[in-house]
Design a protein around this motif. Structure first.
Motif, PDB file in Angstrom:
ATOM      1  N   LEU A 151       0.892  -1.251  -0.053  1.00 13.53           N
ATOM      2  CA  LEU A 151       0.252  -0.365  -0.130  1.00 13.53           C
ATOM      3  C   LEU A 151       0.645   1.452  -0.193  1.00 13.53           C
ATOM      4  O   LEU A 151       0.828   2.191  -0.554  1.00 13.53           O
ATOM      5  CB  LEU A 151      -0.878  -0.066   0.632  1.00 13.53           C
ATOM      6  N   LEU A 152       2.171   0.854   1.208  1.00 11.71           N
ATOM      7  CA  LEU A 152       3.085   2.645   1.252  1.00 11.71           C
ATOM      8  C   LEU A 152       3.567   2.633  -0.575  1.00 11.71           C
ATOM      9  O   LEU A 152       3.476   3.681  -0.958  1.00 11.71           O
ATOM     10  CB  LEU A 152       3.658   1.670   2.047  1.00 11.71           C
ATOM     11  N   TYR A 153       3.534   1.219  -1.221  1.00  8.51           N
ATOM     12  CA  TYR A 153       4.511   2.074  -2.373  1.00  8.51           C
ATOM     13  C   TYR A 153       4.156   2.470  -3.571  1.00  8.51           C
ATOM     14  O   TYR A 153       3.712   3.432  -4.285  1.00  8.51           O
ATOM     15  CB  TYR A 153       4.963   0.130  -3.105  1.00  8.51           C
ATOM     16  N   VAL A 154       2.784   2.167  -3.627  1.00  7.14           N
ATOM     17  CA  VAL A 154       1.676   2.349  -4.594  1.00  7.14           C
ATOM     18  C   VAL A 154       0.884   4.027  -4.688  1.00  7.14           C
ATOM     19  O   VAL A 154       0.486   4.612  -4.788  1.00  7.14           O
ATOM     20  CB  VAL A 154      -0.059   1.406  -4.341  1.00  7.14           C
ATOM     21  N   THR A 155       0.870   4.210  -2.766  1.00  8.71           N
ATOM     22  CA  THR A 155       0.111   5.762  -2.573  1.00  8.71           C
ATOM     23  C   THR A 155       1.386   6.652  -3.651  1.00  8.71           C
ATOM     24  O   THR A 155       1.476   7.726  -3.491  1.00  8.71           O
ATOM     25  CB  THR A 155      -0.198   5.307  -1.278  1.00  8.71           C
ATOM     26  N   LEU A 156       2.818   6.204  -2.735  1.00 13.59           N
ATOM     27  CA  LEU A 156       3.688   6.865  -2.850  1.00 13.59           C
ATOM     28  C   LEU A 156       4.336   7.309  -4.020  1.00 13.59           C
ATOM     29  O   LEU A 156       4.430   8.336  -4.708  1.00 13.59           O
ATOM     30  CB  LEU A 156       4.946   6.748  -2.134  1.00 13.59           C
ATOM     31  N   ALA A 157       3.827   6.301  -5.406  1.00 13.52           N
ATOM     32  CA  ALA A 157       4.626   6.069  -6.343  1.00 13.52           C
ATOM     33  C   ALA A 157       2.998   6.782  -7.075  1.00 13.52           C
ATOM     34  O   ALA A 157       3.281   7.644  -8.176  1.00 13.52           O
ATOM     35  CB  ALA A 157       3.593   4.839  -6.921  1.00 13.52           C
ATOM     36  N   GLY A 158       1.926   6.690  -6.563  1.00 10.07           N
ATOM     37  CA  GLY A 158       0.554   7.234  -7.506  1.00 10.07           C
ATOM     38  C   GLY A 158       0.938   8.608  -7.418  1.00 10.07           C
ATOM     39  O   GLY A 158       0.618   9.296  -8.175  1.00 10.07           O
ATOM     40  N   GLN A 159       0.574   9.648  -5.689  1.00  8.32           N
ATOM     41  CA  GLN A 159       0.938  10.794  -5.169  1.00  8.32           C
ATOM     42  C   GLN A 159       2.207  11.388  -6.424  1.00  8.32           C
ATOM     43  O   GLN A 159       1.559  12.734  -7.028  1.00  8.32           O
ATOM     44  CB  GLN A 159       1.812  10.537  -3.794  1.00  8.32           C
ATOM     45  N   ALA A 160       3.779  10.587  -6.742  1.00  8.91           N
ATOM     46  CA  ALA A 160       4.377  11.585  -6.817  1.00  8.91           C
ATOM     47  C   ALA A 160       3.733  11.855  -8.979  1.00  8.91           C
ATOM     48  O   ALA A 160       4.382  12.779  -9.404  1.00  8.91           O
ATOM     49  CB  ALA A 160       5.758   9.812  -7.963  1.00  8.91           C
ATOM     50  N   LEU A 161       3.349  10.546  -9.589  1.00 12.05           N
ATOM     51  CA  LEU A 161       2.516  10.027 -11.051  1.00 12.05           C
ATOM     52  C   LEU A 161       1.782  11.498 -11.010  1.00 12.05           C
ATOM     53  O   LEU A 161       2.027  12.620 -12.454  1.00 12.05           O
ATOM     54  CB  LEU A 161       2.731   9.189 -11.719  1.00 12.05           C
ATOM     55  N   VAL A 162       0.426  11.556  -9.950  1.00  9.78           N
ATOM     56  CA  VAL A 162      -0.583  12.327 -10.076  1.00  9.78           C
ATOM     57  C   VAL A 162       0.377  13.700  -9.676  1.00  9.78           C
ATOM     58  O   VAL A 162      -0.026  15.145 -11.118  1.00  9.78           O
ATOM     59  CB  VAL A 162      -0.975  12.343  -9.420  1.00  9.78           C
ATOM     60  N   LEU A 163       1.840  13.986  -9.065  1.00 10.72           N
ATOM     61  CA  LEU A 163       1.788  15.901  -8.920  1.00 10.72           C
ATOM     62  C   LEU A 163       2.243  16.191  -9.876  1.00 10.72           C
ATOM     63  O   LEU A 163       2.881  17.446 -10.678  1.00 10.72           O
ATOM     64  CB  LEU A 163       2.825  15.987  -8.412  1.00 10.72           C
ATOM     65  N   PHE A 164       3.154  14.864 -10.455  1.00  8.72           N
ATOM     66  CA  PHE A 164       3.687  15.213 -12.275  1.00  8.72           C
ATOM     67  C   PHE A 164       3.136  15.355 -13.129  1.00  8.72           C
ATOM     68  O   PHE A 164       3.434  16.339 -13.821  1.00  8.72           O
ATOM     69  CB  PHE A 164       5.500  14.302 -12.574  1.00  8.72           C
ATOM     70  N   ALA A 165       2.699  14.863 -12.878  1.00  8.61           N
ATOM     71  CA  ALA A 165       1.202  15.519 -14.339  1.00  8.61           C
ATOM     72  C   ALA A 165       0.431  16.432 -14.431  1.00  8.61           C
ATOM     73  O   ALA A 165       0.099  17.568 -14.923  1.00  8.61           O
ATOM     74  CB  ALA A 165       0.526  13.811 -14.391  1.00  8.61           C
ATOM     75  N   ILE A 259      11.043   1.675   0.061  1.00  6.32           N
ATOM     76  CA  ILE A 259      11.530   0.954  -0.843  1.00  6.32           C
ATOM     77  C   ILE A 259      12.269   0.077  -0.171  1.00  6.32           C
ATOM     78  O   ILE A 259      12.760  -1.042   0.457  1.00  6.32           O
ATOM     79  CB  ILE A 259      11.852   0.689  -2.897  1.00  6.32           C
ATOM     80  N   ALA A 260      13.435   0.637   0.446  1.00  8.84           N
ATOM     81  CA  ALA A 260      14.403   0.765   1.009  1.00  8.84           C
ATOM     82  C   ALA A 260      14.065  -0.363   2.298  1.00  8.84           C
ATOM     83  O   ALA A 260      15.451  -1.287   3.052  1.00  8.84           O
ATOM     84  CB  ALA A 260      15.708   2.057   1.545  1.00  8.84           C
ATOM     85  N   SER A 261      13.364   0.451   2.687  1.00 10.81           N
ATOM     86  CA  SER A 261      12.631  -0.093   4.457  1.00 10.81           C
ATOM     87  C   SER A 261      12.654  -1.285   4.218  1.00 10.81           C
ATOM     88  O   SER A 261      12.506  -2.162   5.019  1.00 10.81           O
ATOM     89  CB  SER A 261      11.599   0.839   4.913  1.00 10.81           C
ATOM     90  N   GLY A 262      11.688  -1.603   3.569  1.00 11.13           N
ATOM     91  CA  GLY A 262      10.931  -2.671   2.930  1.00 11.13           C
ATOM     92  C   GLY A 262      12.020  -4.054   2.252  1.00 11.13           C
ATOM     93  O   GLY A 262      12.179  -4.898   3.221  1.00 11.13           O
ATOM     94  N   TRP A 263      13.140  -3.622   2.028  1.00  9.31           N
ATOM     95  CA  TRP A 263      14.014  -4.317   0.987  1.00  9.31           C
ATOM     96  C   TRP A 263      15.404  -5.148   2.393  1.00  9.31           C
ATOM     97  O   TRP A 263      15.388  -6.611   2.889  1.00  9.31           O
ATOM     98  CB  TRP A 263      14.929  -3.538   0.754  1.00  9.31           C
ATOM     99  N   LEU A 264      15.017  -4.054   3.606  1.00  8.79           N
ATOM    100  CA  LEU A 264      16.372  -4.201   5.024  1.00  8.79           C
ATOM    101  C   LEU A 264      14.769  -4.902   5.531  1.00  8.79           C
ATOM    102  O   LEU A 264      15.996  -6.013   6.441  1.00  8.79           O
ATOM    103  CB  LEU A 264      16.081  -2.440   5.213  1.00  8.79           C
ATOM    104  N   THR A 265      14.022  -4.867   5.694  1.00  7.92           N
ATOM    105  CA  THR A 265      12.982  -5.623   6.608  1.00  7.92           C
ATOM    106  C   THR A 265      12.744  -7.216   6.537  1.00  7.92           C
ATOM    107  O   THR A 265      13.525  -8.048   7.195  1.00  7.92           O
ATOM    108  CB  THR A 265      11.747  -5.332   6.335  1.00  7.92           C
ATOM    109  N   VAL A 266      12.560  -7.360   4.968  1.00  5.20           N
ATOM    110  CA  VAL A 266      13.441  -8.895   4.248  1.00  5.20           C
ATOM    111  C   VAL A 266      14.284  -9.463   4.898  1.00  5.20           C
ATOM    112  O   VAL A 266      14.210 -10.659   4.848  1.00  5.20           O
ATOM    113  CB  VAL A 266      13.116  -8.164   3.258  1.00  5.20           C
ATOM    114  N   THR A 267      15.597  -8.256   4.610  1.00  9.06           N
ATOM    115  CA  THR A 267      16.828  -9.081   4.165  1.00  9.06           C
ATOM    116  C   THR A 267      17.423  -9.753   5.962  1.00  9.06           C
ATOM    117  O   THR A 267      17.477 -10.238   6.319  1.00  9.06           O
ATOM    118  CB  THR A 267      17.691  -8.358   4.119  1.00  9.06           C
TER     119      THR A 267
END
Length: 281
Positions: A151-165, A259-267
Protein backbone atom coordinates in the motif's frame (compact mmCIF):
# COMPACT_ATOMS: atom_id res chain seq x y z
CA UNK A 1 -19.76 4.69 19.19
CA UNK A 2 -18.46 5.96 22.57
CA UNK A 3 -18.72 9.68 23.29
CA UNK A 4 -14.96 9.89 23.72
CA UNK A 5 -14.45 8.74 20.12
CA UNK A 6 -16.88 11.41 18.88
CA UNK A 7 -14.97 14.01 20.90
CA UNK A 8 -11.68 12.92 19.37
CA UNK A 9 -13.22 12.92 15.89
CA UNK A 10 -14.52 16.48 16.32
CA UNK A 11 -11.16 17.63 17.69
CA UNK A 12 -9.38 15.99 14.73
CA UNK A 13 -11.76 17.74 12.33
CA UNK A 14 -10.94 21.09 13.95
CA UNK A 15 -7.19 20.51 13.85
CA UNK A 16 -7.32 19.35 10.23
CA UNK A 17 -9.37 22.39 9.21
CA UNK A 18 -6.89 24.69 10.93
CA UNK A 19 -3.98 23.05 9.15
CA UNK A 20 -5.40 23.17 5.61
CA UNK A 21 -7.55 26.32 5.71
CA UNK A 22 -4.53 28.44 4.77
CA UNK A 23 -4.72 27.03 1.23
CA UNK A 24 -8.00 28.82 0.57
CA UNK A 25 -7.08 32.01 2.43
CA UNK A 26 -3.67 32.54 0.84
CA UNK A 27 -4.66 35.17 -1.77
CA UNK A 28 -6.62 37.19 0.80
CA UNK A 29 -3.76 37.10 3.29
CA UNK A 30 -1.25 38.17 0.64
CA UNK A 31 -3.48 41.08 -0.41
CA UNK A 32 -4.36 42.15 3.12
CA UNK A 33 -0.76 42.33 4.32
CA UNK A 34 0.79 43.44 1.04
CA UNK A 35 3.09 40.42 0.76
CA UNK A 36 3.81 37.85 -1.94
CA UNK A 37 2.07 34.48 -2.19
CA UNK A 38 5.27 32.70 -1.21
CA UNK A 39 5.64 34.85 1.91
CA UNK A 40 2.01 34.20 2.85
CA UNK A 41 2.63 30.48 2.41
CA UNK A 42 5.27 30.61 5.11
CA UNK A 43 2.41 30.95 7.60
CA UNK A 44 1.70 27.29 6.97
CA UNK A 45 5.36 26.55 7.63
CA UNK A 46 5.32 28.38 10.98
CA UNK A 47 2.11 26.61 12.09
CA UNK A 48 3.49 23.18 11.18
CA UNK A 49 6.77 23.89 12.96
CA UNK A 50 4.79 24.80 16.08
CA UNK A 51 3.06 21.42 16.01
CA UNK A 52 6.38 19.69 15.29
CA UNK A 53 7.86 21.10 18.50
CA UNK A 54 4.70 21.13 20.60
CA UNK A 55 3.31 17.64 20.08
CA UNK A 56 6.13 15.69 21.74
CA UNK A 57 6.45 18.29 24.51
CA UNK A 58 2.75 18.08 25.41
CA UNK A 59 2.92 14.29 25.56
CA UNK A 60 5.98 14.40 27.78
CA UNK A 61 4.75 17.17 30.08
CA UNK A 62 1.24 15.75 30.28
CA UNK A 63 2.26 12.22 31.17
CA UNK A 64 1.38 11.15 34.68
CA UNK A 65 4.84 9.82 35.43
CA UNK A 66 7.39 11.00 37.96
CA UNK A 67 9.95 13.29 36.33
CA UNK A 68 12.89 11.07 37.27
CA UNK A 69 11.17 8.00 35.89
CA UNK A 70 10.19 9.89 32.72
CA UNK A 71 13.78 11.09 32.22
CA UNK A 72 15.20 7.58 32.49
CA UNK A 73 12.53 6.28 30.11
CA UNK A 74 13.20 9.03 27.57
CA UNK A 75 16.96 8.46 27.61
CA UNK A 76 16.39 4.79 26.89
CA UNK A 77 13.89 5.43 24.12
CA UNK A 78 15.86 8.20 22.41
CA UNK A 79 18.69 5.75 21.82
CA UNK A 80 16.29 3.78 19.61
CA UNK A 81 16.13 6.64 17.14
CA UNK A 82 19.53 5.80 15.70
CA UNK A 83 18.12 2.49 14.43
CA UNK A 84 18.23 2.46 10.61
CA UNK A 85 14.71 1.01 10.34
CA UNK A 86 13.35 3.83 12.53
CA UNK A 87 15.29 6.49 10.61
CA UNK A 88 13.95 5.27 7.26
CA UNK A 89 10.39 5.27 8.59
CA UNK A 90 10.89 8.80 9.95
CA UNK A 91 12.21 9.95 6.58
CA UNK A 92 9.09 8.62 4.86
CA UNK A 93 6.94 10.45 7.43
CA UNK A 94 8.66 13.73 6.57
CA UNK A 95 8.84 13.43 2.77
CA UNK A 96 5.44 11.84 2.10
CA UNK A 97 3.28 14.63 3.59
CA UNK A 98 5.75 17.28 2.39
CA UNK A 99 4.99 16.24 -1.19
CA UNK A 100 1.31 17.13 -1.32
CA UNK A 101 1.65 20.04 1.13
CA UNK A 102 4.11 21.63 -1.29
CA UNK A 103 1.35 21.82 -3.89
CA UNK A 104 -1.82 22.30 -1.85
CA UNK A 105 -0.47 25.31 0.07
CA UNK A 106 -0.36 27.29 -3.18
CA UNK A 107 -3.39 25.76 -4.87
CA UNK A 108 -5.42 29.01 -4.83
CA UNK A 109 -3.01 31.17 -6.87
CA UNK A 110 -2.22 28.14 -9.02
CA UNK A 111 -5.89 27.66 -9.92
CA UNK A 112 -6.73 31.36 -10.41
CA UNK A 113 -3.56 32.46 -12.20
CA UNK A 114 -2.89 29.39 -14.38
CA UNK A 115 -6.03 27.27 -14.62
CA UNK A 116 -8.51 30.13 -14.89
CA UNK A 117 -10.81 29.30 -11.98
CA UNK A 118 -12.61 32.10 -10.18
CA UNK A 119 -12.39 32.45 -6.41
CA UNK A 120 -15.69 30.57 -6.14
CA UNK A 121 -14.28 27.88 -8.39
CA UNK A 122 -11.34 27.44 -6.03
CA UNK A 123 -13.85 26.62 -3.29
CA UNK A 124 -14.98 23.65 -5.38
CA UNK A 125 -11.37 22.58 -5.91
CA UNK A 126 -10.79 22.64 -2.16
CA UNK A 127 -13.94 20.57 -1.68
CA UNK A 128 -12.48 17.97 -4.05
CA UNK A 129 -9.26 18.06 -2.06
CA UNK A 130 -11.17 17.41 1.16
CA UNK A 131 -13.12 14.60 -0.50
CA UNK A 132 -9.86 13.02 -1.63
CA UNK A 133 -8.49 13.23 1.91
CA UNK A 134 -11.60 11.53 3.28
CA UNK A 135 -11.59 8.70 0.74
CA UNK A 136 -7.83 8.20 0.94
CA UNK A 137 -7.78 8.10 4.72
CA UNK A 138 -10.69 5.65 4.80
CA UNK A 139 -9.13 3.25 2.29
CA UNK A 140 -5.64 3.60 3.74
CA UNK A 141 -6.86 2.75 7.22
CA UNK A 142 -8.66 -0.36 6.00
CA UNK A 143 -5.80 -1.65 3.85
CA UNK A 144 -2.82 -0.82 6.08
CA UNK A 145 -3.36 -3.86 8.31
CA UNK A 146 -3.41 -6.40 5.49
CA UNK A 147 -0.94 -4.94 2.96
CA UNK A 148 1.24 -2.36 4.68
CA UNK A 149 4.28 -2.07 2.42
CA UNK A 150 2.52 -2.72 -0.93
CA UNK A 151 0.00 0.00 0.00
CA UNK A 152 2.84 2.37 0.85
CA UNK A 153 4.58 1.70 -2.47
CA UNK A 154 1.37 2.26 -4.47
CA UNK A 155 0.29 5.42 -2.68
CA UNK A 156 3.69 7.13 -2.78
CA UNK A 157 4.22 6.19 -6.43
CA UNK A 158 0.70 7.31 -7.30
CA UNK A 159 1.18 10.61 -5.51
CA UNK A 160 4.44 11.24 -7.37
CA UNK A 161 2.92 10.46 -10.78
CA UNK A 162 -0.12 12.66 -10.12
CA UNK A 163 2.02 15.61 -9.00
CA UNK A 164 4.28 15.36 -12.06
CA UNK A 165 1.20 15.13 -14.29
CA UNK A 166 -0.38 18.09 -12.51
CA UNK A 167 2.56 20.26 -13.53
CA UNK A 168 1.92 19.56 -17.21
CA UNK A 169 -1.91 19.75 -17.22
CA UNK A 170 -2.34 22.66 -14.81
CA UNK A 171 -3.96 24.85 -17.50
CA UNK A 172 -6.81 22.36 -17.96
CA UNK A 173 -9.70 22.83 -15.53
CA UNK A 174 -10.95 19.26 -15.71
CA UNK A 175 -7.49 17.67 -15.51
CA UNK A 176 -6.50 19.93 -12.62
CA UNK A 177 -9.62 19.00 -10.67
CA UNK A 178 -8.90 15.30 -11.19
CA UNK A 179 -5.28 15.77 -10.13
CA UNK A 180 -6.29 17.55 -6.92
CA UNK A 181 -8.70 14.73 -6.04
CA UNK A 182 -6.12 12.01 -6.77
CA UNK A 183 -3.28 13.91 -5.08
CA UNK A 184 -5.29 14.14 -1.88
CA UNK A 185 -6.47 10.54 -2.14
CA UNK A 186 -3.02 9.05 -2.64
CA UNK A 187 -1.50 11.47 -0.12
CA UNK A 188 -3.80 10.55 2.76
CA UNK A 189 -4.04 6.88 1.84
CA UNK A 190 -0.35 6.79 2.75
CA UNK A 191 -0.88 8.32 6.21
CA UNK A 192 -2.13 5.16 7.95
CA UNK A 193 0.61 2.86 6.59
CA UNK A 194 3.25 5.46 7.42
CA UNK A 195 1.90 5.78 10.96
CA UNK A 196 1.83 1.99 11.34
CA UNK A 197 5.36 1.64 9.93
CA UNK A 198 6.85 4.24 12.29
CA UNK A 199 5.13 2.80 15.36
CA UNK A 200 6.12 -0.79 14.48
CA UNK A 201 9.76 0.10 13.87
CA UNK A 202 10.01 2.37 16.93
CA UNK A 203 8.38 -0.27 19.14
CA UNK A 204 10.76 -2.94 17.84
CA UNK A 205 13.70 -0.62 18.56
CA UNK A 206 12.51 -0.03 22.14
CA UNK A 207 10.72 3.31 21.85
CA UNK A 208 6.99 2.53 22.20
CA UNK A 209 6.04 5.68 24.14
CA UNK A 210 7.62 8.24 21.84
CA UNK A 211 6.52 6.64 18.56
CA UNK A 212 3.13 8.34 18.21
CA UNK A 213 4.04 11.90 19.32
CA UNK A 214 7.29 11.91 17.36
CA UNK A 215 5.45 10.67 14.27
CA UNK A 216 2.93 13.53 14.52
CA UNK A 217 5.79 15.96 14.92
CA UNK A 218 7.58 14.57 11.87
CA UNK A 219 4.37 14.70 9.83
CA UNK A 220 4.12 18.42 10.57
CA UNK A 221 7.80 18.91 9.91
CA UNK A 222 7.08 17.54 6.45
CA UNK A 223 4.21 20.00 6.09
CA UNK A 224 6.54 22.84 7.08
CA UNK A 225 9.22 21.77 4.61
CA UNK A 226 6.66 21.34 1.83
CA UNK A 227 5.11 24.79 2.32
CA UNK A 228 8.55 26.39 2.48
CA UNK A 229 9.86 24.64 -0.63
CA UNK A 230 6.73 25.54 -2.59
CA UNK A 231 7.09 29.20 -1.67
CA UNK A 232 10.82 29.09 -2.37
CA UNK A 233 10.51 27.86 -5.96
CA UNK A 234 7.74 30.38 -6.63
CA UNK A 235 9.91 33.18 -5.23
CA UNK A 236 12.76 32.06 -7.49
CA UNK A 237 10.53 32.69 -10.50
CA UNK A 238 9.67 29.12 -11.52
CA UNK A 239 5.95 29.93 -11.51
CA UNK A 240 2.88 28.83 -9.58
CA UNK A 241 2.95 25.33 -11.09
CA UNK A 242 6.48 24.63 -9.81
CA UNK A 243 5.36 23.27 -6.41
CA UNK A 244 3.83 20.33 -8.29
CA UNK A 245 7.10 18.99 -9.70
CA UNK A 246 8.86 19.71 -6.41
CA UNK A 247 6.19 17.65 -4.65
CA UNK A 248 6.65 14.88 -7.21
CA UNK A 249 10.37 14.74 -6.43
CA UNK A 250 9.71 14.62 -2.67
CA UNK A 251 7.21 11.78 -3.11
CA UNK A 252 9.71 9.89 -5.27
CA UNK A 253 12.34 10.15 -2.54
CA UNK A 254 9.78 8.95 0.01
CA UNK A 255 9.07 5.96 -2.25
CA UNK A 256 12.79 5.13 -2.46
CA UNK A 257 13.02 5.21 1.34
CA UNK A 258 9.97 2.92 1.56
CA UNK A 259 11.56 0.45 -0.88
CA UNK A 260 14.78 0.53 1.15
CA UNK A 261 12.84 -0.07 4.36
CA UNK A 262 10.98 -3.01 2.84
CA UNK A 263 14.19 -4.52 1.48
CA UNK A 264 15.95 -4.22 4.84
CA UNK A 265 12.97 -5.78 6.62
CA UNK A 266 12.96 -8.77 4.25
CA UNK A 267 16.76 -9.14 4.48
CA UNK A 268 16.64 -8.95 8.28
CA UNK A 269 13.88 -11.58 8.36
CA UNK A 270 15.86 -13.96 6.13
CA UNK A 271 18.98 -13.58 8.28
CA UNK A 272 17.01 -14.17 11.47
CA UNK A 273 15.44 -17.36 10.07
CA UNK A 274 18.87 -18.57 8.97
CA UNK A 275 20.28 -17.88 12.43
CA UNK A 276 17.40 -19.73 14.10
CA UNK A 277 17.91 -22.67 11.78
CA UNK A 278 21.61 -22.82 12.68
CA UNK A 279 20.77 -22.76 16.39
CA UNK A 280 18.22 -25.55 15.93
CA UNK A 281 20.76 -27.68 14.12
Amino acid sequence: MPAAIWALAIATFGIGTTEFVIAGLLPGIATEFGISFSEAGYMATSYALGVFVGAPLLIILGARVRQKTMLVSLMGELSAFVDVHVLLAMGITVLGPAAFFTAITYISPMMTELTGYSNNGVTGILFLFGLGLFIGNLLGGKLADCALMPLLYVTLAGQALVLFAFFFVVESRVASAICVLLMAGFGFASVSPIQRLVMDKARAAGAPNLAAPVNIGLFNQGNAIGAWLGGWVIALGFGFAAPNWVGGILSTFALLLAIASGWLTVTHGVKRKAAMACVAN
